[in-house]
Enzyme design. Structure first.
Site, mmCIF file in Angstrom:
data_model
loop_
_atom_site.group_PDB
_atom_site.id
_atom_site.type_symbol
_atom_site.label_atom_id
_atom_site.label_comp_id
_atom_site.label_asym_id
_atom_site.label_seq_id
_atom_site.Cartn_x
_atom_site.Cartn_y
_atom_site.Cartn_z
ATOM 1 N N PRO A 2 0.815 -1.214 0.000
ATOM 2 C CA PRO A 2 0.000 0.000 0.000
ATOM 3 C C PRO A 2 0.853 1.272 0.000
ATOM 4 C CG PRO A 2 -0.570 -1.464 1.828
ATOM 5 C CD PRO A 2 0.687 -1.958 1.237
ATOM 6 N N GLU A 3 0.782 2.009 -1.080
ATOM 7 C CA GLU A 3 1.429 3.303 -1.175
ATOM 8 C C GLU A 3 0.316 4.339 -1.353
ATOM 9 O OE1 GLU A 3 4.661 3.211 -4.038
ATOM 10 O OE2 GLU A 3 4.953 1.080 -3.737
#
Length: 292
Positions: A2-3
């Site tokens: 998750p960015e």
DNA sequence: CGCGCAACCTGTCTGC
DNA sequence: TGCAGACAGGTTGCGC
């Protein structure tokens, strides 16, 4: 992992569902999740509160509660946030660490195989303190410009890849989007950040913005663990230009994409198209070399 | 201060 | 088939 685009995807999905809902209970099953605070303290701070809206800062998801408190969550590497409605199937989740029970019977589940994810509660001032010096500019805000990028990079000797991963400079870029941004900018990941000149700054600025927007547009990248708030995979992994494409032909020139390690991270790039800049001499020194 | 790297974790993959 | 070891990478903290 998750960015920014993955967290933003989740935020956009959850905001209309959670806005206005009251929290019945925050159940913390893994005490690590709220560390260093005891789970009872975090759970107690949010119980009964109404959710005014969801925001994102870097890779952090912020739930603004009435009364001024903010429930902050970070998915780190393998965290997932899935909203389960009462009508939805209630299959038991593996790796469940915490869950937020809402007044309409729905439930926000935080699952995390590697247990790096975390949640905590702060007020506005506490949040500012917490992020002060650690979270830099939002790359999708007006504030982020080529000029500002130049100021951040000035004098830096760290490779561009490491520079992009530093959250204190630009917030929200992780390993995937750093590679994608550098390819779009045609810049070599090992180029010293301070070596960029005007055109490079323009290119990297655009590369960062375009890579992140693409990520959001495709609903995030699901290489292995990431799922959106409905439990579905994103499709950005099918749009990667270089990331995880070792040995495959560059979409621009056909040269096999290479994988190296920079700052302990897998780094994918095109050795032909991405120009490696030399460290720039500091201004006002010695005599300029005669150029043959 | 800037930079590089180990540590935090554990599921999954690789090689013997 | 079983098992040790490598690998994944966001963030913090430490040493140089």
């Amino acid at each position: 992992m998750p960015e920014l685009p993955e967290v933003e995807t989740i935020r956009r999905q959850l905001d209309p569902e959670l806005r206005g809902r009251a929290i019945r209970e925050l159940e913390i099953l893994d005490p690590r999740w709220s560390r260093p605070l005891p789970p009872e303290q975090v759970a107690g701070a949010v119980q009964g509160r109404r959710i005014n809206g969801l925001e994102r800062r870097g890779k952090y998801l912020l739930l603004r509660l009435d009364g001024g408190q903010i429930l902050v969550m970070h998915l780190r590497m393998t965290g997932n946030l899935v909203l389960v409605t009462p009508e939805g199937e209630q299959r038991s989740e593996r790796f469940l660490r915490a869950r937020l029970l809402l007044d309409d019977g729905s439930e926000l589940r935080f699952t995390d195989a590697r247990r790096f994810g975390e949640g905590f509660v702060l007020d506005e001032r506490g949040l500012e303190e917490r992020f002060q010096g650690r979270l830099g500019v939002e790359p999708l805000s007006e504030e982020f410009t080529p000029e500002q990028l130049g100021e951040l990079a000035a004098g830096r000797t760290a490779p561009l890849k490491s520079f992009l991963l530093n959250q204190a400079g630009i917030a929200g870029i992780g390993n995937i989007y750093a590679d994608e941004a550098l390819f779009r900018a045609r810049l070599h990941p090992l180029s010293p950040a301070g070596s960029m000149r005007e055109p490079h700054l323009e290119a990297l600025h655009e590369g960062v913005v375009e890579a992140l927007l693409a990520g959001i547009e495709w609903g995030g990248a699901s290489i292995d663990d990431y799922r959106d708030a409905t439990g579905a995979e994103g499709s950005m992994q099918d749009e990667f230009l270089v990331h995880t494409r070792e040995g495959k032909p560059c979409f621009v020139c056909g040269t096999p994409i290479r994988r190296i390690v920079v700052g302990g991270r897998s780094t994918y790039f095109c050795p032909h198209d991405q120009v490696r800049l030399r460290r720039r001499r500091r201004a006002g020194r010695k005599k300029p070399r005669a150029r043959p």
